[in-house]
Enzyme design. Structure first.
Site: not given
Lengths: 738, 720
Positions: A541, A557-559, A645-646, A693
């Site tokens: 991404r 994000d998709e949501d 990743e964030d 995380r």
């Protein structure tokens, strides 16, 4: 009688005076007239105006006739040069094989370590830094540059670290090839009494990365001058500079300080022996001691006892932190530890080491961070530094901190800077420009392969007087198949597309199911590009897709649930902070003292240090940096976990900017999942997700060598946010309605 | 000498009254004689001399043939060849330059002599060339020049060695050694543009020259002594002949143009192949074979019989090839830069002109000779914006450093000057930024990304005149702010003393009152020594509505943006299309471009800047009008940082800080008109509108969140 006498005396005195004046007066014009007058030709003091027509320096026909008579083919000439200029006259053109770097790029090979080879800590650090870098290759067939595993750092024969028989060992290496494309690191060379710069073995055509190198021995654009660093220098990360704030006026307690050894005799002793002339024990405090070595008493001079006593009265650390300038005189060798110490302490170094090729001089403009003095003019140094304007001091001091943190604070940075300098030469016209090296965030974070144009980076808008592109590209990360028309991704797509600043929308299809048919996507005014991820991994991404043509990327994000107004507002804020991440979901990190590790929290707190990339704007350069700067180890960790990743992006951006991200407006709930409608595949619902995380945070912090994240206590709202004025007057009124 | 005589005569008159009249006459006569003598001497000394120097400029037209003839004996000594290890600290005598307050070296030029060998043949076929004469005149007219050989730091021989072709090597060397101050070439500077000669074409002047510095055109990395020699351009005579107006950067008719006539056959073949592959984008010119008589061949180029004007045609291309010839340095480079065409330099090992200070990456593309066949691909990969900037940069380099012998000569001296006084050297920006960039670019003086620690706190500076009651309330309120370090009251009333110490509110931090000499608004921005913190809170004596949380929060925000104004009441400037000028806006707007300094945090540096560096007459103007000091501060900060201020916390009903005496609408309106005038005035002084408009303000992270108030760091925000 008396009167007559007096009269006589006066007359004679007067006459004498008159005569004296007449005679003595004459030389005045003669000296003013200058030599021109004496030779009888040029009575004027300036260059005369010649009236006649003078010939041009090059006759019209010369250049043409010469070109055609060039006897040798250019190729032959190049070959001749490379045969001619070897050893001390090596240059990239004659002693480096560029063709080795063409196929696989700039790859560095480190010879495997042989059992029984003694390698010093510092050299271990150097090798480890190379091996951890993105340049490393274990295949010599791919290598562009070779680094020995034989410790060449200390070539002082009297040193315990000295490696014997190096000559034979080097010659026996099968890949040595006369030293071609080899890089040799060295901190100390030569020994008492002359301290020559000879390494004690034939380096052939190898490049030197050497400390204390003199301009006479330095082969420009071939060798690299590195700083002298101690064995305690941290391998990664490194301490930040000591400057915490810019005081005004910028003067400190002392003007100029130095504390160090004095060599009574021999090479390099003159300057330090003369320092006492300038010392005034008030604001110029230059202290030397004779007390070093075994038999100092034997050589001691008349000043030693007094100097030694004065020396003990002052604390070095205290002086370092409270002085505007720090003297860095040469020792036995040209470079000294004082240099890096001063740089870190934001004490502007005053170099007093004639002929020292300053560290990384090929790329660093030292006039912006140091005062370069001349040993011969030692006595003028105090007046010179006093004459420096306070605005200049302010800027020199800040630059010391920038340079320290960018290139010197760890062995890794020193090694990477060395490699990047050579990399720039290999890249040739694509290499970094002076500005990239000498302004924030520095050369290591500015990858020139991304673009040779400064305006394509987020850091140089103000210095160039330009603005970022006024549009953005949205990148939506899709992981669930498209089954219903009420799916959040479709709503999101429509909302984002309505933004007046939106240039295009990219849907990154990282879902295992095949791409939905084109007509399934809603019709939008802006083009929607669907890219099918090849590897379908998390890191993709952040790939620097060539279809992203705007400076700003809106990562989603998709949501994610966002309204058009929210997108618009966040983008206008980003335009003011193009080098930061600007977005909605804020998170924080903290030091967990019990577990002695970093913790991650998504609780509502009074501050934050991350803005997640589920709904955030950032400059597209960070996509490039994420993909090309970060090591494979971190990226593969992210891919395996499909998580973090964030966080990694936040680490990266904060490491570059040294600043926190920016949270915009009140929005806390930005996910469908958080609003009760559970989406099956959402990774956020996974209980392991949160634990992972925590692990990520600590992994990342250890690779960076430090914790780059910075806390912020504020968020940015629209100017009239929730103010008691008519909602009709508010431009971003929808934000309040949510 | 003069001094002594003056002393004598001043002592004289004191004696006179004690003497007899008769003697007095004698003395008076005596003194008149001495005085007359003095005057005569003075006249003798200065009168003729001053006439001489004034005529020199207008009437001094002389011929080079008047220069004295110097015969060189065959056995005259020859200097040693240049020492490749020479550096400034080994071969240059810095004591001659010494410390001087202007940090400027002094340059001496030897008077012209005509050197001939024993049989009377001159050492050079051209003698003094037009260009070298221009160069020496330029130096002579510059600030560097001195006619006093004893004060000189640098010596420039008048022996012209610009073109080695016209020199007799051995005799030229002998002539150099005969210069009275030669001293092994120490501190001597030679200018040479065309070094070497057939067949080898060495890349540095072949004349033996001891330790002399060489300003050479066409150095290679092997002959250039980095930090000692200066690489200079090869001057193109077309610079003076042809006037090419500057062309706007942008795409051109051709992409690549090759205009050189003396290209090696191997390279020409490669170029022709490139042309075949890429067609019209390339233009390959050569010299014209059949020009009619009388046409200067240097000014024409041809392609397949079509004739083009040179150098005008260079302006028609984005990139122009500058290939090495027999020599590395090519005069074509100068023509190409003048045309604003980006040079594509292919000359391996060449040291680019003035590379010590100029950043050629910004103005050219350097490609290895071997990569010539890939040239097209390489150039195509360069972003358009960058090409445009390179075009602009190329032209600027020519304008500043290539256009004349004067420019070349003075740049060379400046480079040497920078080495001798490195702490006063010109910066990278000064050398490399064209005027356009210098105007529009912003380099903040507080550029380091720092978040200063909370602990030093801030100093509140309260400007007051006579509203003691309100002042005391403000003090009491501010003293509740945790990070307050000190209170400084600037007492601007000269007619009234501040209240007695015992009457002041008791506060935990030091409180200091400074009395000013004049009632000036700028006093509030004076960098008082009493301000020991980096952060300053400027606050009016009637701002009592800010809560402690709001102030503390403001300080926290300032820590994140120490280079900005961080304040409470926000204002906006707008462009009034009807009136065609700027307008001040204090209404509830969605945008902010200023924060009022009636309540604002900022860095103490800006006090220093406001007091000492405010452009034009703004400071006096503000003091005279007793208004707009806050607008001036906003202009100043925005101009130097290029950043917008930060408005913190929601809008409050401030007791309109800019209208202290509201008696009605009319006064309010005059006030607004005045403030608008300020904006227009300042914009004209700054020559630009530096203010930046933003649509955001800073609030605490949990502001208005549904969250227990007691857990919020700053709960009391926005209360009215």
């Amino acid at each position: 009688m008396q009167a007559k006498k007096r009269y006589l005396i006066l007359v004679s005195a007067g006459t004498c005076l008159f005569l004296l004046l007449c005679l003595g007066g004459l030389p005045v014009p003669a000296s003013r007239g200058g030599l021109g007058r004496r030779d009888g030709h040029r009575p004027g003091t300036h260059w005369p105006r010649y009236s006649e027509h003078l010939q041009p320096f090059v006759p019209w026909d010369q250049s043409e006739s010469e070109g055609f008579s060039a006897p040798m083919s250019p190729r032959q000439k190049r070959d001749a040069n490379s045969g001619l200029y070897k050893g001390r006259r090596c240059r990239m053109d004659s002693c480096f094989d560029f063709s080795l770097c063409e196929k696989y790029g700039f790859k560095v090979y480190v010879y495997p370590q042989q059992k029984g080879d003694k390698i010093s800590e510092s050299y271990q650090s150097i090798l480890a830094s190379i091996e951890a870098s993105r340049f490393y290759t274990s295949d010599p067939g791919q290598a562009c540059l070779f680094v020995l595993s034989l410790d060449t750092l200390d070539r002082d024969q009297l040193s315990p670290q000295y490696v014997h028989n190096l000559k034979a060992k080097v010659q026996s290496l099968s890949l040595w090839n006369g030293g071609r494309n080899h890089l040799i690191f060295n901190l100390y060379s030569g020994t008492w009494p002359d301290y020559t710069e000879d390494l004690g073995f034939d380096i052939g055509q190898a490049m030197l990365a050497k400390a204390s190198i003199s301009t006479e021995n330095f082969r420009p654009n071939f060798d690299v001058s590195i700083p002298l660093f101690s064995k305690d220098h941290p391998r990664t990360g490194g301490d930040r500079g000591y400057l915490k704030y810019n005081s005004i006026p910028p003067f400190r307690k002392y003007v100029l300080v130095f504390k160090g050894k004095r060599y009574l005799t021999g090479i390099g002793s003159d300057t330090r022996n003369a320092l006492y002339h300038v010392h005034n024990s008030e604001d110029v405090v230059l202290l030397t001691t004779c007390k070093h070595g075994k038999d100092w008493q034997k050589h001691k001079d008349a000043r030693c006892d007094k100097d030694n006593a004065e020396y003990d009265r002052y604390d070095y650390k205290e002086m370092l932190h409270n002085s505007t300038f720090c003297l860095v005189p040469r020792g036995r060798r040209l470079g000294s530890f004082r240099f890096l110490e001063a740089l870190q302490a934001a004490c502007i170094p005053v170099m007093l080491s004639n002929g020292w090729e300053l560290p990384f001089s090929e790329v660093i403009d030292w006039n912006t961070a140091a005062v370069i003095g001349d040993e011969r003019l030692l006595l003028q140094i105090p007046s010179t530094v006093r004459s420096i304007h306070q605005d200049k001091i302010l800027s020199l001091r800040q630059q010391t901190q920038f340079l320290w943190e960018a290139y010197f604070s760890s062995v890794e940075k020193i090694v990477l800077t060395t490699l990047e300098i050579i990399h720039d030469r290999v890249l040739q016209h694509v290499g970094r420009s002076n500005l990239m090296w000498n302004s924030l965030p520095g050369g290591l974070f500015t990858l020139p392969q991304y673009s040779s144009y400064l305006g394509h980076f987020p850091f140089h808008y103000a210095p160039l007087g330009i603005k970022p592109n006024p549009k953005f590209t949205a990148v939506i990360h899709a992981v669930t198949p498209l089954v219903s028309q009420s799916q959040p991704i479709l709503k999101l797509l429509v909302a984002v597309a309505k933004s007046q600043y939106c240039a295009q929308i990219i849907v990154l299809w990282n879902c295992d199911k095949p791409l939905p048919a084109k007509h399934r996507w809603p019709a939008t005014p802006q083009p929607v590009v669907v890219i099918e991820g090849e590897s379908k991994v998390m890191s993709s991404r952040f790939l620097p897709y060539s279809s992203i043509v705007t400076d700003a990327v809106l990562s989603l994000d998709e949501d994610t649930v966002l309204s058009t107004t929210e997108v618009d507002f966040a983008f206008t804020v980003w335009q003011s902070f193009p080098e930061r991440i600007v977005g909605y979901p804020a998170r924080s990190h903290f030091w967990d003292a019990n577990k002695e590790r970093w913790g991650y929290t998504s609780k509502w707190t009074n501050d934050y240090s991350m803005v997640l990339t589920g709904a955030a704007f950032y400059h597209r350069y960070y996509n490039y940096l994420y993909t090309n700067y970060l090591p494979a180890s971190l990226k593969s960790m992210v891919d395996q976990l499909s998580n973090c990743e964030d966080i990694l992006m936040n680490f990266l951006v904060s490491a570059v900017t040294k600043m926190p991200p920016i949270k915009v407006t009140q929005k806390k709930q930005y996910k469908e999942t958080m609003m009760g409608q559970t989406s099956r595949a959402s990774r956020w619902a996974d209980p392991d997700h949160f634990a992972q995380r925590q692990t990520c945070m600590n992994k990342f912090a250890s690779w960076f060598g430090t914790m780059p994240l910075v806390h912020s206590q504020m968020r940015l709202d629209p100017v009239l946010f929730k103010d008691q004025v008519s909602i009709l007057r508010k431009k971003y009124r929808d934000i309040e309605r949510l | 000498m003069m001094c002594a005589s003056v002393k004598y005569s001043s002592r004289g008159p004191a004696l006179i009254p004690r003497m007899k009249t008769k003697h007095r006459i004698y003395y008076i006569t005596l003194f008149s004689v001495v005085l007359l003598g003095l005057i005569a001497t003075g006249m003798f000394q200065f009168w003729p001399h001053s006439i001489e120097s004034s005529t020199e400029w207008t009437l001094d037209r002389r011929s080079v043939h008047d220069a004295p003839l110097v015969k060189l004996p065959v056995s005259s000594p020859i200097p040693e060849r240049g020492d490749l290890s020479c550096r400034m600290h080994t071969c240059f005598d810095v004591y001659r330059c010494g410390y001087n307050p202007k940090n400027r070296i002094k340059v001496y030029i030897y008077p012209l002599q005509r050197f001939v060998d024993e049989v009377g043949v001159p050492i050079s076929s051209t003698g003094l060339s037009r260009e070298y004469n221009d160069l020496l005149s330029a130096i002579s007219d510059s600030d560097f020049y001195t006619d006093d050989v004893t004060r000189a730091c640098l010596f420039v021989p008048s022996i012209d060695v610009l073109n080695q072709n016209s020199l007799r090597i051995r005799e030229t060397a002998q002539a150099l050694a005969m210069l009275p101050r030669w001293d092994k070439g120490m501190n001597h500077l030679l200018f040479n543009m065309l070094p070497g000669g057939p067949p080898d074409y060495n890349t540095a002047l072949d004349v033996p020259r001891d330790r002399a510095l060489l300003a050479g055109g066409g150095f290679s990395t092997w002959t250039y002594r980095q930090g000692y020699d200066v690489s200079i351009p090869v001057y193109s005579p077309l610079s003076a002949e042809v006037d090419l107006p500057e062309k706007q950067p942008g795409p051109r008719r051709f992409f690549i143009l090759s205009s050189q006539t003396a290209i090696h056959r191997e390279y020409r073949i490669q170029l022709e192949r490139l042309k075949e592959e890429n067609g019209e984008a390339l233009l390959l010119l050569d010299k014209c074979s059949n020009l009619s008589q009388g046409v200067a061949s240097a000014r024409k180029r041809c392609y397949k019989g079509q004739v083009y004007d040179y150098p005008q045609i260079l302006q028609e291309s984005s990139f122009c090839v500058v290939l090495r010839g027999a020599r590395l340095g090519q005069a074509t480079l100068s023509d190409v830069l003048q045309a604003g065409c980006v040079p594509v330099i292919m000359a391996d090992s060449y040291i680019l002109p003035f590379s010590e200070v100029l950043d050629w990456k910004r103005a050219s593309v350097v490609i290895p000779e071997e990569k010539l066949p890939e040239m097209y691909t390489i150039l195509k990969s360069i972003p358009h914006r960058q090409v445009e900037e390179m075009q602009r940069q190329a032209r600027w380099f020519w304008d500043a450093y290539f256009r004349s012998m004067k420019a070349i000569g003075l740049t060379t001296l400046q480079i040497i000057n920078d080495r001798i006084y490195p702490y006063a050297a010109r910066t990278y920006e000064q050398w490399n930024n064209p005027p356009v960039v210098k105007w529009s670019s912003v380099n903040s003086p507080l550029f380091l990304p720092l978040i200063p620690p909370r602990s030093p706190g801030f100093t509140a500076v309260v400007l007051t005149y006579d509203r003691v009651e309100s002042l005391f309330r403000v003090i009491t309120e501010i003293s509740k702010v945790p990070s307050l370090a000190k209170l400084l009251v600037v007492w601007n009333n000269q007619n009234k003393s501040p209240p007695e110490e015992s009457l002041w509110p008791k506060v935990a931090v030091p409180l200091k009152v400074v009395r000013t000499k004049e009632n000036k608004l700028s006093n509030r921005f004076f960098p008082f020594d009493e301000i020991e913190t980096e952060a300053v809170l400027a606050i009016d004596d009637d701002i009592i509505m800010l809560t402690s949380d709001e102030l503390q929060f403001g300080y926290e925000v300032w820590r994140e943006f120490p280079d900005r104004l961080v304040g409470y009441p926000g204002r906006l400037h707008l462009w009034d299309h009807e009136m065609g000028k700027w307008k001040y806006e204090s209404e509830w707007t969605n945008e902010v471009s200023m924060v009022l300094t009636g309540a604002a945090f900022y860095h103490k540096y800006f006090n220093h800047l406001y007091t000492y560096k405010m452009p034009g007459d703004i400071k006096n103007w503000v003091d005279a009008h007793m208004n707009c000091e806050d607008i001036a501060m906003n202009f100043l900060v925005a101009n130097i940082t290029g950043k917008a201020p930060i408005k913190v916390t929601p809008r409050k009903k401030f007791k309109c800080p800019e209208c202290t005496a509201i008696d009605g609408l009319s006064l309010d309106q005059t006030h607004m008109v005045e403030r608008s005038e300020c904006i227009n005035k300042f914009a004209s002084v700054f020559g630009t509108m530096p203010l930046k408009v933003v649509e955001h303000r800073a609030d605490p992270v949990l502001y208005k969140d549904d969250f227990p108030e007691k857990l919020k760091s700053f709960p009391n925000i926005g209360s009215l």
